[in-house]
Each structure stands twice: as structure tokens, then as C-alpha cells.
Scaffold this motif. Structure first.
Motif, PDB file in Angstrom:
ATOM      1  N   ALA A 221      -2.390  -1.004   7.394  1.00  0.00           N
ATOM      2  CA  ALA A 221      -2.016  -2.428   7.350  1.00  0.00           C
ATOM      3  C   ALA A 221      -0.526  -2.610   7.089  1.00  0.00           C
ATOM      4  O   ALA A 221      -0.090  -3.700   6.704  1.00  0.00           O
ATOM      5  CB  ALA A 221      -2.840  -3.147   6.281  1.00  0.00           C
ATOM      6  N   ASP A 222       0.270  -1.561   7.302  1.00  0.00           N
ATOM      7  CA  ASP A 222       1.712  -1.680   7.085  1.00  0.00           C
ATOM      8  C   ASP A 222       2.313  -2.764   7.988  1.00  0.00           C
ATOM      9  O   ASP A 222       1.833  -2.991   9.104  1.00  0.00           O
ATOM     10  CB  ASP A 222       2.417  -0.349   7.391  1.00  0.00           C
ATOM     11  CG  ASP A 222       2.225   0.673   6.271  1.00  0.00           C
ATOM     12  OD1 ASP A 222       1.631   0.318   5.244  1.00  0.00           O
ATOM     13  OD2 ASP A 222       2.668   1.819   6.444  1.00  0.00           O
ATOM     14  N   VAL A 223       3.374  -3.371   7.524  1.00  0.00           N
ATOM     15  CA  VAL A 223       4.022  -4.447   8.273  1.00  0.00           C
ATOM     16  C   VAL A 223       4.381  -3.991   9.689  1.00  0.00           C
ATOM     17  O   VAL A 223       4.182  -4.727  10.664  1.00  0.00           O
ATOM     18  CB  VAL A 223       5.293  -4.930   7.529  1.00  0.00           C
ATOM     19  CG1 VAL A 223       6.081  -5.910   8.394  1.00  0.00           C
ATOM     20  CG2 VAL A 223       4.915  -5.590   6.211  1.00  0.00           C
TER      21      VAL A 223
ATOM     22  N   ALA B 109      10.200   4.160  13.059  1.00  0.00           N
ATOM     23  CA  ALA B 109       9.436   3.669  11.911  1.00  0.00           C
ATOM     24  C   ALA B 109       9.818   2.219  11.622  1.00  0.00           C
ATOM     25  O   ALA B 109      10.653   1.629  12.324  1.00  0.00           O
ATOM     26  CB  ALA B 109       9.728   4.547  10.697  1.00  0.00           C
ATOM     27  N   GLY B 110       9.211   1.667  10.581  1.00  0.00           N
ATOM     28  CA  GLY B 110       9.522   0.307  10.157  1.00  0.00           C
ATOM     29  C   GLY B 110      11.022   0.116   9.992  1.00  0.00           C
ATOM     30  O   GLY B 110      11.703   0.980   9.440  1.00  0.00           O
ATOM     31  N   GLY B 111      11.530  -0.987  10.495  1.00  0.00           N
ATOM     32  CA  GLY B 111      12.977  -1.229  10.463  1.00  0.00           C
ATOM     33  C   GLY B 111      13.597  -1.023  11.828  1.00  0.00           C
ATOM     34  O   GLY B 111      14.551  -1.689  12.190  1.00  0.00           O
TER      35      GLY B 111
ATOM     36  N   ILE C 185       6.640  11.074  16.172  1.00  0.00           N
ATOM     37  CA  ILE C 185       6.723   9.637  16.402  1.00  0.00           C
ATOM     38  C   ILE C 185       6.901   8.953  15.049  1.00  0.00           C
ATOM     39  O   ILE C 185       6.717   9.589  14.017  1.00  0.00           O
ATOM     40  CB  ILE C 185       5.459   9.154  17.157  1.00  0.00           C
ATOM     41  CG1 ILE C 185       5.675   7.776  17.770  1.00  0.00           C
ATOM     42  CG2 ILE C 185       4.207   9.202  16.270  1.00  0.00           C
ATOM     43  CD1 ILE C 185       4.739   7.458  18.917  1.00  0.00           C
ATOM     44  N   HIS C 186       7.273   7.674  15.039  1.00  0.00           N
ATOM     45  CA  HIS C 186       7.497   6.936  13.784  1.00  0.00           C
ATOM     46  C   HIS C 186       8.643   7.576  12.996  1.00  0.00           C
ATOM     47  O   HIS C 186       8.557   7.800  11.803  1.00  0.00           O
ATOM     48  CB  HIS C 186       6.192   6.873  12.956  1.00  0.00           C
ATOM     49  CG  HIS C 186       6.231   5.974  11.742  1.00  0.00           C
ATOM     50  ND1 HIS C 186       6.794   6.359  10.544  1.00  0.00           N
ATOM     51  CD2 HIS C 186       5.774   4.713  11.537  1.00  0.00           C
ATOM     52  CE1 HIS C 186       6.672   5.379   9.649  1.00  0.00           C
ATOM     53  NE2 HIS C 186       6.051   4.364  10.236  1.00  0.00           N
ATOM     54  N   MET C 187       9.755   7.898  13.700  1.00  0.00           N
ATOM     55  CA  MET C 187      10.932   8.422  12.994  1.00  0.00           C
ATOM     56  C   MET C 187      11.685   7.273  12.329  1.00  0.00           C
ATOM     57  O   MET C 187      11.984   6.261  12.977  1.00  0.00           O
ATOM     58  CB  MET C 187      11.893   9.126  13.973  1.00  0.00           C
ATOM     59  CG  MET C 187      11.552  10.567  14.298  1.00  0.00           C
ATOM     60  SD  MET C 187      10.104  10.702  15.355  1.00  0.00           S
ATOM     61  CE  MET C 187      10.680   9.907  16.833  1.00  0.00           C
TER      62      MET C 187
HETATM   63 MN    MN Z   1       5.656   2.575   9.007  1.00  0.00          MN
END
Ligand code: MN
Ligand code: MLT
Ligand code: ZN
Length: 302
Positions: free
Chosen positions: A89-91, A11-13, A267-269
Motif C-alpha cells: 500500500a506504499d504511496v 522507486a518512490g520519488g 527494478i524500483h531503484m
Molecule cells: Mn517504493
């Protein structure tokens, strides 16, 4: 045939996240407990192995392309990437567009809401209109991209974090099209998979759509709903962030139990998710429930 490549499973990060000292991030840095560093959220798909769509453009896109021979140029100026499709539209899903600014023609496909978010940030004008065609995806209407049929459909979720409007009530100003999932189909053969990196609930309608699917790549952001709070990493539940946790009564493990999906891949953990730890009971529980955990470089053939 259809090929799916996981470019970024986190995920993000990412994993590790630059400012995080949680167990998974520490293990990723040290190479312990089977944790391998992972980049941020994106997959690629192709019917012929020549022309590809990217589903989401991660902040790590440049690194992902460098690691993936199938997506590298075959001529002086060339890319196998014919289209980029955005699910929100997430970063972590749009920042990589800035790495595609070298006057290379491709199609940028997204809902009207996501296109509006990009249009409101002038930095995305580096994707010049004479080069990059912005195509609107209409919910439940198939679009032909790189020989694939891509159908976006609404899933429970929310508007991007930086567009949240607390004054707009509990939905924070979210509207239809802010978060979509994709059905991706090879029209020549009928093979199809689903990609839903953000989804906050498995509604009866969504369950019916996914029932019996060959492959579903599904939101695996957190193991438990209050994971970030319990770990002292944040103040929001998964639900508040637009994600459905794996465990719990209404969690994805329970919700998918009787759906007869042949291949189920999380996915996106988020890096807080203990399923990253190879020796964790959570990883064992996921495996026992018939799920796989995506990883960077994972290849799936349909
Ligand atoms: Mn995300
Ligand atoms: C999310 O998946 O919740 C978002 O990527 C969060 C963010 O934009 O940082
Ligand atoms: Zn962490």
C-alpha cells in the motif's frame, strides 16, 4: 508468450525527485552521465497483448499510460487495463489509482491488508464499487486476471510508511500480506516471471522459489544498505525501509549468485542508487554479475 512492460523503473520519488539535488537527480535533469529520467514503480503484463494487468499503480500512471500505446483505449470508452494488482500500500504503488477514477470498470486485486489500507482512506472511494471490483488475493493462491494466473506470496518487508506503528515494536505493526511478491504465469504456455519490487531479505524459502526462474524483476532500491545516510539524504537504512541492498555480504547480488535465474532485472531503484550512472563502477558490477537495470519503456518477452 507473455509480454512485460516496465512502466516505471524508479522507486518512490522518481528520477529526478522534486526536492533532490543528489548526483543522479542532477544528472537526470542535465542529461549527463547517461542518466535518463524515470517514473515511479510499475509494470504491465499480458498474455495476448490485448488485455493487460498493471502491477502497482504509480503516482506517474497517467504519464505512463500516455507513453504506452498498448495501454491506450481502442474505443470511445475503453481500456486494455483489465486489472490492477497491488504488492503493498506504499504511496508509489497506490496513488495512481486516483488517476483511474473515470468510471472505467476494472478489477483491483490485493491482499486483505492492502485492501484494508485503501478502505481506510476515503479518497479511494472515487473508485466506485459498481465499477471497480475489489478482489482479495489470498497468499499462495493463484488468481485468474486478464488471462494470467497471478499468485501473491509473502516476502520479508514491512507495512506502508504511513501505517508504521512505532509502538508496535521492531516490526512496526507489519503483518503478513503487507508486502507481497507476485508470480505471474501464462496458464496456456507455462511461461512465468516473478515481480518483487520490495523485499528486505532473500530467505531460503524465497531462494528456492526463485531458483531457475526464467525472469525475476527484483527490488533494486539501493546499492548499499546505508546509502541514504552516507549521502546525507536521509536517516534510514534500506533494511529499515523494507529493502535489500544490492551490494554487501547478504545483498541481492550475492544472494542470487547461485540461483540460476536466467534473466535478472533490478527494478524500483531509488534515485540515490549509483547504478543509474552509466559510467559508475556500481553499474559495471551489476552488469558483470549478470543483472540488467530496468528503465521506463523496457519490453520483455517471455
Ligand atoms: Mn517504493
Ligand atoms: C518504499 O519503497 O520504501 C516506499 O515507497 C517509501 C514511501 O512510501 O515513500
Ligand atoms: Zn536524488
Amino acid at each position: 508468450m507473455m509480454r512485460v512492460l516496465v512502466l516505471g523503473a524508479a522507486a518512490g520519488g522518481g528520477l529526478p525527485q522534486w526536492n533532490c539535488g543528489c548526483e543522479c537527480c542532477r544528472c537526470a535533469r542535465r542529461g549527463e552521465r547517461g542518466v535518463v529520467p524515470q517514473t515511479q514503480s510499475s509494470i504491465a503484463a499480458s498474455a495476448d497483448g490485448q488485455s493487460w494487468i498493471l502491477c502497482n499503480a504509480s503516482p506517474d500512471l497517467r504519464q505512463q499510460l500516455t507513453a504506452t500505446p498498448a495501454l491506450q483505449p481502442r474505443d470511445l470508452r475503453h481500456t486494455p487495463v483489465a486489472a490492477v494488482v497491488l504488492t503493498n500500500a506504499d504511496v508509489d504503488h497506490v496513488a495512481g489509482l486516483l488517476s483511474l477514477r473515470e468510471r472505467q470498470p476494472f478489477t483491483l486485486a490485493a491482499s486483505a491488508r492492502v485492501h484494508a489500507a485503501l478502505a481506510a482512506s476515503r479518497i479511494f472511494d472515487v473508485l466506485q464499487p459498481d465499477c471497480v471490483a475489489r478482489v482479495e488475493l489470498v497468499l499462495d493462491r493463484p488468481a485468474r486476471l486478464a488471462g494470467l494466473e497471478v499468485t501473491p506470496f509473502a516476502v520479508p518487508g514491512k507495512v506502508a510508511l504511513y501505517l508504521e506503528d512505532p509502538a508496535a515494536g521492531p516490526g512496526l505493526g507489519s503483518q503478513s500480506g503487507d508486502t507481497v511478491a507476485l508470480a505471474v504465469r501464462n496458464p496456456a504456455t507455462g511461461e512465468q516471471f516473478f515481480y518483487a519490487p520490495a523485499c528486505s531479505a532473500l530467505t531460503p524459502e524465497l531462494a528456492a522459489r526463485l531458483r531457475g526462474a526464467e525472469l525475476v524483476l527484483f527490488d533494486g532500491t539501493t546499492w548499499q544498505d546505508d546509502e541514504l545516510i552516507a549521502a546525507g539524504l536521509g536517516t534510514k537504512t534500506a533494511g529499515r525501509m523494507g529493502h535489500l541492498s544490492m551490494s554487501g555480504e547478504g545483498g541481492s547480488l550475492a544472494a542470487f549468485r547461485d540461483l540460476e535465474v536466467k534473466r535478472r532485472v533490478f527494478i524500483h531503484m531509488n534515485n540515490s542508487n549509483p547504478v543509474w550512472l552509466a559510467d559508475s563502477p556500481q553499474r559495471a558490477a551489476v552488469r558483470d554479475a549478470g543483472w540488467e537495470i530496468a528503465r521506463d519503456g523496457m519490453e520483455i518477452e517471455l
